[in-house]
Scaffold this active site. Structure first.
Site, mmCIF file in Angstrom:
data_model
loop_
_atom_site.group_PDB
_atom_site.id
_atom_site.type_symbol
_atom_site.label_atom_id
_atom_site.label_comp_id
_atom_site.label_asym_id
_atom_site.label_seq_id
_atom_site.Cartn_x
_atom_site.Cartn_y
_atom_site.Cartn_z
ATOM 1 N N GLU A 181 -20.113 -47.205 111.966
ATOM 2 C CA GLU A 181 -19.206 -46.426 111.359
ATOM 3 C C GLU A 181 -19.435 -46.089 109.910
ATOM 4 O O GLU A 181 -19.993 -46.844 109.206
ATOM 5 C CB GLU A 181 -17.626 -47.285 111.229
ATOM 6 C CG GLU A 181 -16.415 -46.552 110.832
ATOM 7 C CD GLU A 181 -15.319 -46.911 110.879
ATOM 8 O OE1 GLU A 181 -14.293 -46.271 110.368
ATOM 9 O OE2 GLU A 181 -15.094 -47.816 111.533
ATOM 10 N N GLU A 203 -19.883 -48.427 103.738
ATOM 11 C CA GLU A 203 -18.820 -47.838 102.869
ATOM 12 C C GLU A 203 -19.521 -48.327 101.352
ATOM 13 O O GLU A 203 -20.086 -49.275 101.363
ATOM 14 C CB GLU A 203 -17.556 -48.545 103.150
ATOM 15 C CG GLU A 203 -16.366 -48.302 102.167
ATOM 16 C CD GLU A 203 -16.326 -46.870 102.041
ATOM 17 O OE1 GLU A 203 -16.884 -46.074 101.284
ATOM 18 O OE2 GLU A 203 -15.405 -46.156 103.016
ATOM 19 N N ASP A 231 -13.819 -36.377 104.257
ATOM 20 C CA ASP A 231 -13.271 -35.571 103.251
ATOM 21 C C ASP A 231 -13.507 -34.086 103.575
ATOM 22 O O ASP A 231 -14.502 -33.699 103.770
ATOM 23 C CB ASP A 231 -13.575 -35.479 101.666
ATOM 24 C CG ASP A 231 -13.026 -35.102 100.803
ATOM 25 O OD1 ASP A 231 -12.535 -33.880 100.868
ATOM 26 O OD2 ASP A 231 -12.717 -35.535 99.625
ATOM 27 N N ASP A 273 -7.873 -34.265 110.326
ATOM 28 C CA ASP A 273 -6.586 -33.763 110.286
ATOM 29 C C ASP A 273 -6.444 -32.557 109.738
ATOM 30 O O ASP A 273 -5.433 -31.996 109.349
ATOM 31 C CB ASP A 273 -5.553 -34.729 109.763
ATOM 32 C CG ASP A 273 -5.920 -35.129 108.002
ATOM 33 O OD1 ASP A 273 -6.947 -34.606 107.791
ATOM 34 O OD2 ASP A 273 -5.113 -35.712 107.741
#
Length: 250
Positions: free
Chosen positions: A79, A104, A154, A190
């Site tokens: 991920e 991350e 982003d 989205d």
């Protein structure tokens, strides 16, 4: 979830960047993030101290012994950018037979996921606080992944910032080489213009084949394992869309 912390850095040559198309293939340096400051809460600080030794894997230029890191052999899912880690934790819980290696760089997010892993005994997650490209190239190597998740990177809405988007051809080509034949790449966004760009970029990669619905523009139905976040639920109630892309390595 990926956040602005995970957006790609610009190349070192600003003049070349200004002249480049959003999908500039000559970019030499690919990064999966822009490091931004963030303040950790006391619980996240304690999570680093208490749970870090078990769940954190330090970056190394040497190949990772995945079996030793997880204590077992299982399909390996990478991920890239998990934000605060809520979806990551839920996916790992509904897929206990898979190992999840999560990259991350945002410390509060890493601390939050460490806290979840420790308190909820989520043993199939390991976290590398480092750029995913270098992790893939040095710690994992080619044909090493059974799947890759990149959720809500982003979108960099403004046109002049599109060159900062993570999903561009050089990155996707490099990423595809790390996925085993038969493995998958799952992205979600989205932001419709970004979804359309993602579809265009990934469809052009010869190592990847679309598994989505041609009648839906090639987009896939949301896989059951990906949970709806609070942000996503709020957006759906307001009539906003979410687009999933699922491709297989050929």
């Amino acid at each position: 979830m990926t956040t602005p912390e995970n957006a790609p850095l610009l190349p070192a040559n600003p003049s070349a960047t200004e002249q480049a198309a959003p999908d500039a293939p000559f970019m030499r340096t690919i990064k999966t993030y822009v490091l931004r400051a963030g303040r950790m809460g006391s619980g996240q600080v304690r999570a680093f101290e208490q749970f870090g030794p078990k769940f954190l894997i330090p970056y190394s230029p040497e190949r990772l012994d995945v079996q030793a890191a997880f204590g077992r052999t299982a399909p390996l899912i990478l991920e890239i950018g998990f934000g605060m880690g809520d979806a990551t934790a839920k996916i790992a819980q509904v897929r206990p037979d898979d190992n999840f290696l999560c990259c991350e760089v945002h410390e509060p997010g890493v601390g939050a996921l460490l806290k979840r892993c420790g308190e909820e005994h989520i043993d199939n997650i390991r976290i590398v606080r480092h750029d995913a490209i270098e992790v893939m190239d040095h710690m994992l190597g080619t044909d090493s992944l059974d799947g890759v998740h990149i959720f809500f990177p982003d979108p960099w809405h403004k046109s002049r910032h599109h060159k900062r988007r993570l999903i561009q051809s050089p990155f996707i080509h490099r990423l595809a080489q790390h996925i085993k034949p038969g493995g998958y790449l799952h992205l979600a966004t989205d932001w419709q213009p970004y979804a359309e760009q993602m579809m265009q970029v990934i469809s052009a990669e010869p190592l990847l084949a679309n598994t989505g619905d041609a009648a839906q523009g090639g987009f896939a139905a949301k896989p059951d394992y990906r949970p709806l976040t609070k942000f996503e639920n709020r957006g759906l109630k307001l009539g906003h869309g979410v687009w999933d892309l699922v491709f297989r390595r050929v």
